[in-house]
Each structure stands twice: as structure tokens, then as C-alpha cells.
Design a protein around this motif. Structure first.
Motif, mmCIF file in Angstrom:
data_model
loop_
_atom_site.group_PDB
_atom_site.id
_atom_site.type_symbol
_atom_site.label_atom_id
_atom_site.label_comp_id
_atom_site.label_asym_id
_atom_site.label_seq_id
_atom_site.Cartn_x
_atom_site.Cartn_y
_atom_site.Cartn_z
ATOM 1 N N GLU A 495 37.588 34.998 21.408
ATOM 2 C CA GLU A 495 36.884 35.222 20.026
ATOM 3 C C GLU A 495 35.976 35.332 20.879
ATOM 4 O O GLU A 495 35.175 34.766 22.089
ATOM 5 N N ASP A 496 34.447 36.270 20.432
ATOM 6 C CA ASP A 496 32.907 36.798 21.407
ATOM 7 C C ASP A 496 32.643 36.490 20.014
ATOM 8 O O ASP A 496 32.921 36.906 19.010
ATOM 9 N N VAL A 497 31.546 35.438 19.898
ATOM 10 C CA VAL A 497 31.114 35.111 19.204
ATOM 11 C C VAL A 497 29.424 35.387 19.288
ATOM 12 O O VAL A 497 28.869 34.859 20.148
ATOM 13 N N PRO A 498 28.600 36.592 19.039
ATOM 14 C CA PRO A 498 26.979 36.889 19.198
ATOM 15 C C PRO A 498 26.499 35.381 19.006
ATOM 16 O O PRO A 498 26.298 35.301 17.483
ATOM 17 N N LEU A 499 25.622 34.910 19.650
ATOM 18 C CA LEU A 499 24.829 33.709 19.183
ATOM 19 C C LEU A 499 23.769 34.491 18.494
ATOM 20 O O LEU A 499 22.265 34.404 19.320
ATOM 21 N N ALA A 500 23.090 34.740 17.111
ATOM 22 C CA ALA A 500 22.065 35.850 17.176
ATOM 23 C C ALA A 500 20.808 34.948 17.274
ATOM 24 O O ALA A 500 19.657 36.005 17.744
ATOM 25 N N TYR A 501 21.104 33.701 16.968
ATOM 26 C CA TYR A 501 19.249 33.077 17.002
ATOM 27 C C TYR A 501 18.991 32.532 18.615
ATOM 28 O O TYR A 501 18.083 32.439 18.946
ATOM 29 N N MET A 502 19.397 33.283 19.773
ATOM 30 C CA MET A 502 19.349 32.918 20.756
ATOM 31 C C MET A 502 19.241 34.088 21.719
ATOM 32 O O MET A 502 19.193 35.380 21.834
ATOM 33 N N PRO A 503 17.703 34.319 22.857
ATOM 34 C CA PRO A 503 17.590 35.637 23.111
ATOM 35 C C PRO A 503 18.157 35.168 24.117
ATOM 36 O O PRO A 503 18.968 35.007 24.439
ATOM 37 N N GLY A 504 17.865 36.678 24.413
ATOM 38 C CA GLY A 504 18.699 36.875 26.216
ATOM 39 C C GLY A 504 20.033 37.859 25.774
ATOM 40 O O GLY A 504 21.539 37.774 26.292
ATOM 41 N N ASN A 505 20.525 38.092 24.018
ATOM 42 C CA ASN A 505 21.923 38.040 23.827
ATOM 43 C C ASN A 505 23.186 38.379 24.058
ATOM 44 O O ASN A 505 23.578 37.898 24.689
#
Length: 526
Positions: A495-505
Motif C-alpha cells: 500500500e502506497d499512500v501519498p501524504l499530500a499535506y507533507m512537503p518533500g513528496n
């Protein structure tokens, strides 16, 4: 030379045991009442299957235990460790104290030594402030001799574990290597308070797990069996004893997941809904590719909100021992309380004085058990209404677990599965596999061994491919540590969940690897 394995599952009502050969064929099975001290029930069940099967004891090489010891200890607030809880997160997290929102009696049991110290990381892995090592040394001296287990939680430790690991080193330096230390980065996911609660509960049940493990190993030794021992964990896989004593919280809810795995194995279905009817409750879960579907919500355990992985289950107060109360005006209630393991003495069909769901099924001719003449006088019309209500409860729960309106296969397992009819609304078919009464013990015996990792990676620094590779490697090494055969390990879930609220992708990656049990060297057997 055959190699045999024992699977045992301790439920609230029954302790189930099976003995399987190398082809996972059931050689013997039994259900015996769960005892107050648990160990006696395990020992009785084990002795019976070994004697019934009459196989050479030295050929029994594996023993798997699924147990409710840790869940019960938390729910009953009994036998918990003396713990210290250390949060690394001042000054950032001073507003919300540890164990907030946890019931008072649990806080009283676990909140005697709670510390907040400077340190922690930002969501992108930068240090908030340096770790206050001096403060840690002071705490270590203060708690020496007063606690036997420590929970350490640092802010955003799923991104960087540095402060938790350093804190652990300092505490072990002062208190010795034998002190049990639970790190939140190895237990929960992102979300400080729930992760902290899960870590504190984990630290609190270390002794319970040790006692259960020692009891099981000694019971085997008393029978002259030198087997490798594994514990069931709540994702439907196994872990070694060392691993179980480090992460005992992962045994919580392993009973229902064992049943799901056993149901999948016995029925040959990889996607279905499983209804596991015990003596006290029915657990309804969902099989996805032969494994239990995981819950995506925070889960409450003993009143504390936690966010470590748990199976997605509904439990309803309906089992073989559920008490039926009939009022004078013909109204009735079904449960939620149960006579539990006292069914053989309490139910009417066994000469007792309590009307149970099992009595209703016998009176209506749906099940052959006990003495039917003891329930012949009951009003059939009313009992039919009671029975319909029992079925309704199950159908409602099945409906809640479905992701679409389409009918799906439903597998019935557990000792109380005989109470339910051949057809259920919402089910495309109802399957009752052979040996379904001990599906949970079979699930424990046939399971694979797994390792799981959940971590936040900054993709701007290392790139997605590299992050996935690192996470996979870590999951595989966790599986090997837990007792899996390196050659058989496959990645079963990513499972790979992008954390949109964090910088640095940043992205949160969760990988699970599972493999077969590491084989015992055959030369040892000869």
C-alpha cells in the motif's frame, strides 16, 4: 518420516485443538472447555488429540497457538505489567497528555509513570529539538526497580525512528538488557495518540504473553514434544515466540482471523464472508484472496483508541450459549449475554434451567443434541419467531460487511455454526465445510509466517522505486525474523499512500511479506 503440527485456539468458551500431517490433513480434533487458568484447558485438549492420533511424539515438529490471553488481560484490567510511558515530544505536544480519553480504570493501571521529554521530529524528518538524553538518564534511574516494561513514543517516529531507538539504548544501558521496551514506530501508524495507546497496551501485556508462551512450551515438554512454537497474529499469519513476546498486541483478535484462514482452507474459497459462531459471540469477517480484510479505522481495545493493524470484523452477541428470555406477554430478547462454557450444564437439553439458542434449534428439530424431550413442551410458534430473530441478526451483520448488494458466498464455521439454516439472505450459497467446528485451530496450524513494515519515505530524496525496494527488503527481513523460510517469501500486500499535506513528496508505504514456516532440518528427525 512424517512431520506433524498441532494447532490450538483458545476461545472464551472452548479451547479447540487439531493435529495435522504434512499434507495438512486433519488426523484428530477436539473441543474442550476453556478453563479459568487457560493452561489446563490447553493441556487437556493437547493430550487428547495426541492420544487419539497415536503418532510418535518426536514427529510433532510445530505447535501453533491462537490465544485471547492478551485481549482478556486488557479488557479485564488484570495481570498487566508495571509500565512507564515516555513520550518524546516536548515542547510540541504538551497540550495533550498521554492516555487522554482512555477509561479511568485503565489510566489508573497504566499511568503511574508517565513522562514527556524534549525531542521528536517534524513530518518531513527534521528534528524538532534535540533528544534530551540527560532527562532520559534521570527517568531511567527513577523507574529502576519499579517498572518491568516501557513504552516509548516519539512524534512522527514512522518518518524517523532515531529518537525512539536512542532512548531505548539509554534505558537498556541503565536498566539492563532484560527490560522490555516497546517502540511506537514498530507498532502503530501515523497519528500520535492512537499509536501511543497501542504502544502502551503492547508494553502492558508483555508478561501475559510470556506466561502464555511458557505455559504452552511446558505443556508440550510434559508430553515429551520438542516442537517449534508459533503464535497466531491478527492478520491471519504466525509469528515466532520471540516475536510474540516483543509484539504481544498483534495477538489481539487472532481467534477470528484464524477462523477466517481455516474457513478459506477448508472450503477452498479465497473470497467470501465468514461467519464464525462461537459460544458467546459470532464474528463476521471478509476474506480477500484468502486473508482477512483489514480495518481502515481506529480500533478501540478495552476503551483505548489505537491505530495498529486489525482485521475488519463485526461481533454480534449471538452464540451457542446465548440466553433467550421470554416475557409473559410473548415478547422475547436474544442475548447479548451467554452461559458461555457452562452450556453443557446450563442449557435445558442438558438438564439445566436456562433457555439458550441451542435449545431453540433442538426444539425446532434443526439440530440433534442433548435430550429433545426436555424442550418438547415449548411453544413452537414463539420459538420460530425467536429463531427468525437469530437469523436476522446474522443476515444484518453479513449485509454490513458487504461492499455491494450482490450475493456472496458465506462460509459457516465455529461450534455454533450448526444453529444457522442452509439459506441466508444475501448469500449466494452457504458453505459448511468438514471440520468447520475447529476451523480456528486449523487456521492457526496451516498459516504462513509474515512480516509487515509501515514507514513514511520522503520521495524527493530517494525516489519511489528506491523507497518501495527498501520497504520490501525490510518486510522480508521482518518475515524471516518471525520464522519464515527465506526461499518461500512473497510480497502479499503493498500500500502506497501519498501524504499530500507533507512537503518533500512524502508517501506512507506499507508492505507485507509472507512465507511458509522455515522447515525443520530433516536430519534432526532421524
Amino acid at each position: 518420516m512424517g512431520v506433524y503440527r498441532i494447532g490450538i485456539d483458545v476461545g472464551g468458551t472452548h479451547t479447540d485443538a487439531v493435529l495435522l500431517d504434512e499434507n495438512n490433513t486433519v488426523i484428530s480434533e477436539t473441543k474442550s472447555p476453556t478453563t479459568e487458568d487457560v493452561a489446563t484447558g490447553i493441556y487437556t485438549a493437547m493430550k487428547k488429540i495426541i492420544n487419539d492420533a497415536n503418532v510418535p511424539r518426536e514427529q510433532i515438529k510445530y505447535a501453533m497457538l491462537g490465544t485471547t490471553h492478551c485481549t482478556n488481560a486488557i479488557v479485564e484490567r488484570k495481570r498487566l505489567n508495571n509500565i512507564a510511558a515516555i513520550r518524546i515530544g516536548a515542547p510540541a505536544t504538551l497540550a495533550v497528555k498521554p492516555l487522554i480519553g482512555v477509561p479511568d480504570d485503565l489510566r489508573a493501571a497504566l499511568g503511574k509513570y508517565v513522562y514527556l521529554i524534549r525531542g521528536g521530529h517534524e513530518f518531513d524528518g527534521r528534528e524538532i529539538v534535540e533528544l534530551d538524553e540527560e532527562h532520559l538518564y534521570r527517568i531511567a534511574k527513577e523507574i529502576k526497580g519499579k517498572v518491568d516494561s516501557i513504552a516509548i513514543t516519539s512524534v512522527f517516529s514512522p518518518v524517523s525512528q532515531k529518537h525512539e531507538q536512542r532512548a531505548s539504548e539509554i534505558l537498556k544501558e541503565v536498566l539492563g538488557d532484560d527490560i522490555s521496551v516497546s517502540l511506537s514506530s514498530e507498532i502503530g501508524s501515523v497519528g500520535l495518540l492512537e499509536r501511543e495507546n497501542a504502544t502502551i497496551l503492547n508494553a502492558a501485556v508483555v508478561n501475559v504473553a510470556k506466561t502464555a508462551a511458557d505455559g504452552f512450551i511446558n505443556a508440550l515438554k510434559n508430553e515429551g514434544i520438542e516442537a517449534r512454537v508459533f503464535f497466531g497474529q491478527n492478520d491471519g499469519t504466525l509469528m515466532s515466540v520471540e516475536y510474540a513476546v516483543k509484539y504481544p498486541i498483534f495477538t489481539i483478535a487472532c481467534g477470528p482471523t484464524n477462523s477466517l484462514r481455516g474457513a478459506s482452507y477448508l472450503s477452498d474459497f479465497s473470497d467470501a464472508i465468514v461467519v464464525d459462531v462461537g459460544g458467546t459471540t459470532s464474528d463476521i469477517g471478509v476474506l480477500v484472496q484468502s486473508f482477512p480484510r483489514e480495518s481502515s479505522l481506529a480500533v478501540e481495545i478495552g476503551g483505548a483508541r489505537t491505530n495498529f493493524r486489525m482485521p475488519d470484523l463485526i461481533s454480534i452477541g449471538l452464540g451457542g450459549g446465548t440466553i433467550i428470555r421470554i416475557k409473559d406477554n410473548g415478547e422475547f430478547t436474544v442475548g447479548p449475554d451467554s452461559v458461555g462454557y457452562r452450556l453443557p450444564e446450563k442449557a435445558l437439553i442438558f438438564g439445566g434451567d436456562t433457555l439458550t439458542t441451542t435449545d431453540v434449534a433442538v426444539a425446532l428439530g434443526k439440530v440433534e443434541l442433548g435430550d429433545p424431550s426436555k424442550v418438547a413442551h415449548l411453544d413452537k410458534e414463539l420459538l420460530n419467531k425467536v429463531y427468525d430473530k437469530m437469523v436476522d441478526l446474522v443476515e444484518e451483520a453479513i449485509d454490513k460487511m458487504k461492499t455491494s448488494a450482490a450475493p456472496v458466498p458465506v462460509i459457516l464455521v465455529g461450534g455454533g455454526g450448526i444453529l444457522l439454516p442452509e439459506k441466508l439472505n444475501g448469500a449466494s450459497e452457504v458453505i459448511r465445510p468438514q471440520h468447520s467446528g475447529v476451523a480456528n485451530a486449523i487456521g492457526a496450524a496451516i498459516s504462513q509466517v509474515s512480516g509487515q513494515i509501515e514507514k513514511v519515505y520522503a520521495l524527493a530524496e530517494i525516489g519511489r522505486e528506491k523507497a518501495l525496494e527498501l520497504a520490501k527488503e525490510k518486510a522480508v527481513s521482518e518475515a524471516i525474523n518471525a520464522g519464515a523460510d527465506p526461499d518461500s517469501i512473497i510480497i502479499v500486500d503493498i500500500e502506497d499512500v501519498p501524504l499530500a499535506y507533507m512537503p518533500g513528496n512524502a508517501t506512507r508505504i506499507r508492505v507485507k511479506a509472507a512465507g511458509d514456516l522455515a522447515q525443520v532440518d530433516v536430519t534432526e528427525l532421524v
